[in-house]
Design a protein around this motif. Structure first.
Motif, mmCIF file in Angstrom:
data_model
loop_
_atom_site.group_PDB
_atom_site.id
_atom_site.type_symbol
_atom_site.label_atom_id
_atom_site.label_comp_id
_atom_site.label_asym_id
_atom_site.label_seq_id
_atom_site.Cartn_x
_atom_site.Cartn_y
_atom_site.Cartn_z
ATOM 1 N N UNK A 191 0.826 -1.209 0.000
ATOM 2 C CA UNK A 191 0.000 0.000 0.000
ATOM 3 C C UNK A 191 0.859 1.257 0.000
ATOM 4 N N UNK A 192 1.975 1.228 0.745
ATOM 5 C CA UNK A 192 2.874 2.379 0.774
ATOM 6 C C UNK A 192 3.637 2.514 -0.540
ATOM 7 N N UNK A 193 4.021 1.381 -1.127
ATOM 8 C CA UNK A 193 4.688 1.413 -2.431
ATOM 9 C C UNK A 193 3.737 1.941 -3.495
ATOM 10 N N UNK A 194 2.487 1.504 -3.413
ATOM 11 C CA UNK A 194 1.480 1.962 -4.368
ATOM 12 C C UNK A 194 1.261 3.467 -4.254
ATOM 13 N N UNK A 195 1.216 3.968 -3.047
ATOM 14 C CA UNK A 195 1.031 5.407 -2.860
ATOM 15 C C UNK A 195 2.207 6.180 -3.438
ATOM 16 N N UNK A 196 3.407 5.673 -3.217
ATOM 17 C CA UNK A 196 4.597 6.329 -3.779
ATOM 18 C C UNK A 196 4.547 6.342 -5.301
ATOM 19 N N UNK A 197 4.222 5.185 -5.890
ATOM 20 C CA UNK A 197 4.165 5.094 -7.350
ATOM 21 C C UNK A 197 3.099 6.035 -7.896
ATOM 22 N N UNK A 198 1.973 6.133 -7.222
ATOM 23 C CA UNK A 198 0.912 7.034 -7.659
ATOM 24 C C UNK A 198 1.384 8.485 -7.656
ATOM 25 N N UNK A 199 2.011 8.886 -6.560
ATOM 26 C CA UNK A 199 2.498 10.266 -6.456
ATOM 27 C C UNK A 199 3.541 10.550 -7.533
ATOM 28 N N UNK A 200 4.491 9.641 -7.685
ATOM 29 C CA UNK A 200 5.573 9.865 -8.633
ATOM 30 C C UNK A 200 5.083 9.806 -10.086
ATOM 31 N N UNK A 201 4.094 8.967 -10.354
ATOM 32 C CA UNK A 201 3.543 8.923 -11.707
ATOM 33 C C UNK A 201 2.927 10.264 -12.067
ATOM 34 N N UNK A 249 -4.642 -7.955 -0.778
ATOM 35 C CA UNK A 249 -4.359 -9.215 -0.093
ATOM 36 C C UNK A 249 -3.819 -8.979 1.311
ATOM 37 N N UNK A 250 -3.105 -7.869 1.492
ATOM 38 C CA UNK A 250 -2.563 -7.524 2.814
ATOM 39 C C UNK A 250 -3.632 -6.974 3.757
ATOM 40 N N UNK A 251 -4.821 -6.706 3.209
ATOM 41 C CA UNK A 251 -5.886 -6.151 4.027
ATOM 42 C C UNK A 251 -5.819 -4.647 4.180
ATOM 43 N N UNK A 252 -5.023 -3.990 3.324
ATOM 44 C CA UNK A 252 -4.856 -2.541 3.426
ATOM 45 C C UNK A 252 -5.746 -1.762 2.471
ATOM 46 N N UNK A 258 0.047 16.531 -7.334
ATOM 47 C CA UNK A 258 0.378 15.142 -7.006
ATOM 48 C C UNK A 258 -0.127 14.779 -5.617
ATOM 49 N N UNK A 259 0.028 15.679 -4.675
ATOM 50 C CA UNK A 259 -0.437 15.413 -3.313
ATOM 51 C C UNK A 259 -1.956 15.294 -3.265
ATOM 52 N N UNK A 260 -2.651 16.125 -4.043
ATOM 53 C CA UNK A 260 -4.112 16.059 -4.089
ATOM 54 C C UNK A 260 -4.583 14.726 -4.664
ATOM 55 N N UNK A 261 -3.897 14.258 -5.715
ATOM 56 C CA UNK A 261 -4.251 12.968 -6.305
ATOM 57 C C UNK A 261 -4.127 11.856 -5.269
ATOM 58 N N UNK A 262 -3.008 11.856 -4.533
ATOM 59 C CA UNK A 262 -2.775 10.814 -3.536
ATOM 60 C C UNK A 262 -3.819 10.879 -2.425
ATOM 61 N N UNK A 263 -4.087 12.074 -1.919
ATOM 62 C CA UNK A 263 -5.045 12.206 -0.814
ATOM 63 C C UNK A 263 -6.441 11.763 -1.239
ATOM 64 N N UNK A 264 -6.865 12.187 -2.413
ATOM 65 C CA UNK A 264 -8.209 11.839 -2.871
ATOM 66 C C UNK A 264 -8.336 10.350 -3.151
ATOM 67 N N UNK A 265 -7.310 9.779 -3.789
ATOM 68 C CA UNK A 265 -7.382 8.363 -4.142
ATOM 69 C C UNK A 265 -7.323 7.471 -2.910
ATOM 70 N N UNK A 266 -6.373 7.723 -2.035
ATOM 71 C CA UNK A 266 -6.143 6.787 -0.944
ATOM 72 C C UNK A 266 -7.059 7.007 0.247
ATOM 73 N N UNK A 267 -7.698 8.155 0.310
ATOM 74 C CA UNK A 267 -8.739 8.330 1.323
ATOM 75 C C UNK A 267 -9.880 7.360 1.062
ATOM 76 N N UNK A 284 -9.395 4.438 -0.807
ATOM 77 C CA UNK A 284 -8.895 3.084 -1.014
ATOM 78 C C UNK A 284 -8.411 2.405 0.268
ATOM 79 N N UNK A 285 -7.776 3.150 1.133
ATOM 80 C CA UNK A 285 -7.197 2.550 2.334
ATOM 81 C C UNK A 285 -8.274 2.100 3.318
#
Length: 206
Positions: A83-93, A140-143, A184-193, A195-196
């Motif tokens: 989940x943390x790797x995914x968030x990083x990849x999302x921000x960097x993309x 699968x990790x439940x995150x 980029x920060x807005x994308x991460x906050x909106x998406x993972x709020x 998804x997590x």
């Protein structure tokens, strides 16, 4: 349209102009004559450096794809919970998309009409698949919330990121008031709020 002065012409500046023309006219609608006029140099000068417009397309798309695949090699994308790797990849993309805006825009518009375009689409699908695998692992990790379909989440996540090319302008102007880091920060906050799981959100904050 950017015009290159003859005495400052370089292969890099030619590529930048070619991408601009491709994005304005479409790759299929661009001729070498169009590129020659936009660059302010003769067609023979262009052929001195590249075999033709498809090589310019390949160089431009490779620049975008290399930037995206480079993200997957960063330590934050390879270590830790999915989940943390995914968030990083999302921000960097999102960041790479905005930093290489004309090149990624071109990549997102290819339609598979040439060998270069088909190869680019295959590599783009490979990138998308690797990100989708991170989503699956996070689930699968439940995150990730279990009431969100992973395939749908993948489509929505990429849809949000890719839509940036339609409105983001790096130097101000219409829809360009936000800087790249803010977007980029807005994308991460909106998406993972959305998804997590609560547990994943607590882990992130703690």
């Amino acid at each position: 349209m950017t015009m290159i002065k003859r005495d400052t012409y370089t292969p890099e500046s030619l590529l930048a102009v070619a991408v601009e023309v491709f994005n304005e006219r479409g790759y299929d609608g661009t001729s070498m004559e169009h590129l020659s006029r936009a660059a302010g140099i003769s067609k023979s000068s262009i052929y001195h450096h590249v075999r033709g417009k498809e090589e310019l397309l390949r160089l431009a798309i490779s620049r975008a794809l290399d930037g995206l695949f480079g993200i997957l090699q960063e330590p934050e994308a390879t270590e830790g919970r999915a989940i943390d790797r995914l968030e990083h990849v999302t921000r960097r993309t999102a960041e790479v998309l905005m930093a290489e805006l004309p090149y990624v825009t071109l990549l997102l518009r290819v339609r598979g009409n040439t060998d270069t375009e088909r190869s680019a689409m295959a590599r783009r699908r490979e990138f998308d698949q690797q990100v989708a695998e991170l989503l699956k692992q996070a689930a699968a990790d439940g995150d990730l919330r279990d009431d969100v379909d992973v395939r749908l989440a993948t489509r929505l996540l990429f849809g949000m990121i890719n839509s940036i090319v339609e409105w983001y302008r790096p130097h101000g102007g219409h829809a360009g008031h936000a800087d790249g880091e803010e977007v980029a920060e807005a994308v991460v906050r909106m998406a993972f709020a959305g998804l997590r799981t609560t547990r994943g959100a607590v882990r992130q904050g703690g």
